[in-house]
Design a protein around this motif. Structure first.
Motif, PDB file in Angstrom:
ATOM      1  N   ILE A  93      -2.538   6.692  -3.083  1.00 47.81           N
ATOM      2  CA  ILE A  93      -1.737   6.344  -1.903  1.00 47.81           C
ATOM      3  C   ILE A  93      -1.715   4.828  -1.700  1.00 47.81           C
ATOM      4  O   ILE A  93      -0.688   4.270  -1.297  1.00 47.81           O
ATOM      5  CB  ILE A  93      -2.232   7.091  -0.654  1.00 47.81           C
ATOM      6  N   CYS A  94      -2.806   4.143  -1.988  1.00 50.52           N
ATOM      7  CA  CYS A  94      -2.783   2.675  -1.910  1.00 50.52           C
ATOM      8  C   CYS A  94      -1.774   2.097  -2.898  1.00 50.52           C
ATOM      9  O   CYS A  94      -1.047   1.153  -2.557  1.00 50.52           O
ATOM     10  CB  CYS A  94      -4.173   2.104  -2.160  1.00 50.52           C
ATOM     11  N   ILE A  95      -1.718   2.645  -4.110  1.00 53.60           N
ATOM     12  CA  ILE A  95      -0.719   2.190  -5.084  1.00 53.60           C
ATOM     13  C   ILE A  95       0.683   2.393  -4.517  1.00 53.60           C
ATOM     14  O   ILE A  95       1.540   1.503  -4.592  1.00 53.60           O
ATOM     15  CB  ILE A  95      -0.861   2.933  -6.437  1.00 53.60           C
ATOM     16  N   LYS A  96       0.903   3.552  -3.939  1.00 54.14           N
ATOM     17  CA  LYS A  96       2.237   3.847  -3.406  1.00 54.14           C
ATOM     18  C   LYS A  96       2.598   2.892  -2.267  1.00 54.14           C
ATOM     19  O   LYS A  96       3.718   2.355  -2.218  1.00 54.14           O
ATOM     20  CB  LYS A  96       2.310   5.302  -2.942  1.00 54.14           C
ATOM     21  N   ILE A  97       1.668   2.637  -1.363  1.00 49.07           N
ATOM     22  CA  ILE A  97       1.929   1.702  -0.259  1.00 49.07           C
ATOM     23  C   ILE A  97       2.168   0.301  -0.812  1.00 49.07           C
ATOM     24  O   ILE A  97       3.066  -0.412  -0.345  1.00 49.07           O
ATOM     25  CB  ILE A  97       0.759   1.714   0.762  1.00 49.07           C
ATOM     26  N   TYR A  98       1.390  -0.094  -1.800  1.00 48.65           N
ATOM     27  CA  TYR A  98       1.542  -1.407  -2.431  1.00 48.65           C
ATOM     28  C   TYR A  98       2.945  -1.544  -3.020  1.00 48.65           C
ATOM     29  O   TYR A  98       3.600  -2.583  -2.854  1.00 48.65           O
ATOM     30  CB  TYR A  98       0.471  -1.554  -3.507  1.00 48.65           C
ATOM     31  N   ALA A 119      -1.912  -2.305   2.110  1.00 50.68           N
ATOM     32  CA  ALA A 119      -2.108  -0.969   1.533  1.00 50.68           C
ATOM     33  C   ALA A 119      -3.478  -0.432   1.904  1.00 50.68           C
ATOM     34  O   ALA A 119      -3.617   0.717   2.336  1.00 50.68           O
ATOM     35  CB  ALA A 119      -1.933  -1.012   0.011  1.00 50.68           C
ATOM     36  N   PHE A 120      -4.507  -1.244   1.754  1.00 51.12           N
ATOM     37  CA  PHE A 120      -5.876  -0.849   2.074  1.00 51.12           C
ATOM     38  C   PHE A 120      -5.986  -0.449   3.547  1.00 51.12           C
ATOM     39  O   PHE A 120      -6.527   0.608   3.882  1.00 51.12           O
ATOM     40  CB  PHE A 120      -6.831  -2.012   1.756  1.00 51.12           C
ATOM     41  N   LEU A 161     -11.209   0.829  -1.972  1.00 56.00           N
ATOM     42  CA  LEU A 161     -11.911  -0.377  -2.421  1.00 56.00           C
ATOM     43  C   LEU A 161     -11.726  -0.583  -3.928  1.00 56.00           C
ATOM     44  O   LEU A 161     -11.560  -1.723  -4.386  1.00 56.00           O
ATOM     45  CB  LEU A 161     -13.399  -0.292  -2.074  1.00 56.00           C
ATOM     46  N   VAL A 162     -11.745   0.505  -4.698  1.00 59.63           N
ATOM     47  CA  VAL A 162     -11.479   0.395  -6.136  1.00 59.63           C
ATOM     48  C   VAL A 162     -10.063  -0.128  -6.352  1.00 59.63           C
ATOM     49  O   VAL A 162      -9.834  -1.019  -7.175  1.00 59.63           O
ATOM     50  CB  VAL A 162     -11.697   1.750  -6.852  1.00 59.63           C
ATOM     51  N   PHE A 163      -9.104   0.399  -5.602  1.00 56.57           N
ATOM     52  CA  PHE A 163      -7.735  -0.115  -5.664  1.00 56.57           C
ATOM     53  C   PHE A 163      -7.738  -1.619  -5.375  1.00 56.57           C
ATOM     54  O   PHE A 163      -7.131  -2.402  -6.106  1.00 56.57           O
ATOM     55  CB  PHE A 163      -6.833   0.615  -4.655  1.00 56.57           C
ATOM     56  N   GLY A 164      -8.415  -2.024  -4.297  1.00 56.64           N
ATOM     57  CA  GLY A 164      -8.465  -3.435  -3.921  1.00 56.64           C
ATOM     58  C   GLY A 164      -9.082  -4.296  -5.018  1.00 56.64           C
ATOM     59  O   GLY A 164      -8.599  -5.403  -5.297  1.00 56.64           O
ATOM     60  N   TRP A 168      -7.205  -7.316  -6.911  1.00 55.81           N
ATOM     61  CA  TRP A 168      -7.815  -8.642  -6.965  1.00 55.81           C
ATOM     62  C   TRP A 168      -8.007  -9.091  -8.419  1.00 55.81           C
ATOM     63  O   TRP A 168      -7.727 -10.241  -8.767  1.00 55.81           O
ATOM     64  CB  TRP A 168      -9.147  -8.633  -6.209  1.00 55.81           C
ATOM     65  N   GLY A 169      -8.479  -8.170  -9.265  1.00 56.37           N
ATOM     66  CA  GLY A 169      -8.659  -8.498 -10.677  1.00 56.37           C
ATOM     67  C   GLY A 169      -7.349  -8.848 -11.349  1.00 56.37           C
ATOM     68  O   GLY A 169      -7.269  -9.802 -12.141  1.00 56.37           O
ATOM     69  N   ARG A 170      -6.322  -8.097 -11.050  1.00 53.80           N
ATOM     70  CA  ARG A 170      -5.001  -8.354 -11.642  1.00 53.80           C
ATOM     71  C   ARG A 170      -4.456  -9.708 -11.181  1.00 53.80           C
ATOM     72  O   ARG A 170      -3.918 -10.477 -11.983  1.00 53.80           O
ATOM     73  CB  ARG A 170      -4.042  -7.224 -11.252  1.00 53.80           C
ATOM     74  N   ILE A 171      -4.609  -9.999  -9.892  1.00 48.49           N
ATOM     75  CA  ILE A 171      -4.146 -11.284  -9.362  1.00 48.49           C
ATOM     76  C   ILE A 171      -4.895 -12.424 -10.047  1.00 48.49           C
ATOM     77  O   ILE A 171      -4.297 -13.416 -10.463  1.00 48.49           O
ATOM     78  CB  ILE A 171      -4.330 -11.347  -7.830  1.00 48.49           C
TER      79      ILE A 171
END
Length: 183
Positions: A93-98, A119-120, A161-164, A168-171
Motif C-alpha cells: 500500500i505504501c508503494i501504491k500511495i507513493y 505514503a508512510f 518502515l521497510v518501504f521507507g 531512502w536507499g533508492r534516493i
C-alpha cells in the motif's frame, strides 16, 4: 502483468469470494482493482515498470485466498501468516500511495522524500483507523485496541518502515551512487 491479465485474476478471485460466501471481502477486491484500472489509464504510469507493479498489486489481492480458506493451521502458523499479510500490506500500500503521489501530485512538485513520507504517514493513519473499523464490526469499543490489533499496527509499521528504507536507499543511490560508478 497486463491489465487484461489482472482483470482475469481478479475475476477469478471474485468468483471464489462468491462461491465461498465471503462477500464481506468484496469491497477490498473492488477497491484494489478500481485503483489498478485508474493507474493503468495514466500515461505516466505506463512509461515505467507498470507490469511489475500490476503484478505486485494483483498478487497481493491473493491474500484474500488466505482469508477464505476452509482449513486452519496451528496458532503459531496462523499468527505468522497474519503477520506476513500485514507486513506485505504495509509495503504494497505504501508503494501504491507513493505511485499515486507521483502521478497526481506533480503540480505540487513533491520530491521523492516527500512522497515517501506521505505514503508512510497516510498508510499508518489508515491502518490505525482500520483497526477502529474492525472494532466496530466486532462490536468492541472503537478506540480500545486488543493485543491482536496492536500487533497488526506494529507489523504494518514495520512493513512501511521497510518501504521507507528502500525509498531512502533508492534516493541515495540515484543521488550519490550512480555518479560514482566507474566503467
Amino acid at each position: 502483468m497486463t491489465i487484461a491479465q489482472a482483470r482475469t485474476i481478479n475475476s477469478l478471485l471474485a468468483i471464489i469470494l462468491v462461491v465461498t460466501n465471503h462477500l464481506v471481502y468484496g469491497w477490498y477486491l473492488v477497491t484494489m482493482h478500481l485503483s489498478l484500472e485508474l493507474l493503468n489509464r495514466q500515461h505516466k504510469y505506463l512509461q515505467h515498470s507498470y507490469k511489475l507493479y500490476n503484478g505486485i498489486f494483483v498478487l497481493y489481492t491473493g491474500v484474500l485466498l488466505a482469508r477464505v480458506r476452509r482449513f486452519h493451521f496451528n496458532n503459531n502458523t496462523e499468527w505468522l501468516i497474519n503477520c506476513t499479510e500485514h507486513f506485505l500490506f504495509g509495503v504494497v500500500i505504501c508503494i501504491k500511495i507513493y505511485i499515486y503521489t507521483a502521478l497526481f501530485g506533480s503540480r505540487c512538485h513533491l520530491s521523492r522524500q516527500q512522497r515517501g513520507v506521505i505514503a508512510f504517514t497516510v498508510f499508518n493513519l489508515v491502518g490505525v483507523f482500520n483497526e477502529g473499523f474492525q472494532n466496530e464490526l466486532a462490536l468492541r469499543e472503537l478506540f480500545i485496541l486488543i493485543p491482536d490489533s496492536i500487533k497488526d499496527i506494529q507489523v504494518n509499521l514495520i512493513g512501511s518502515l521497510v518501504f521507507g528504507a528502500v525509498v531512502w536507499g533508492r534516493i541515495s543511490w540515484v543521488k550519490y551512487g550512480r555518479n560514482n560508478i566507474t566503467p
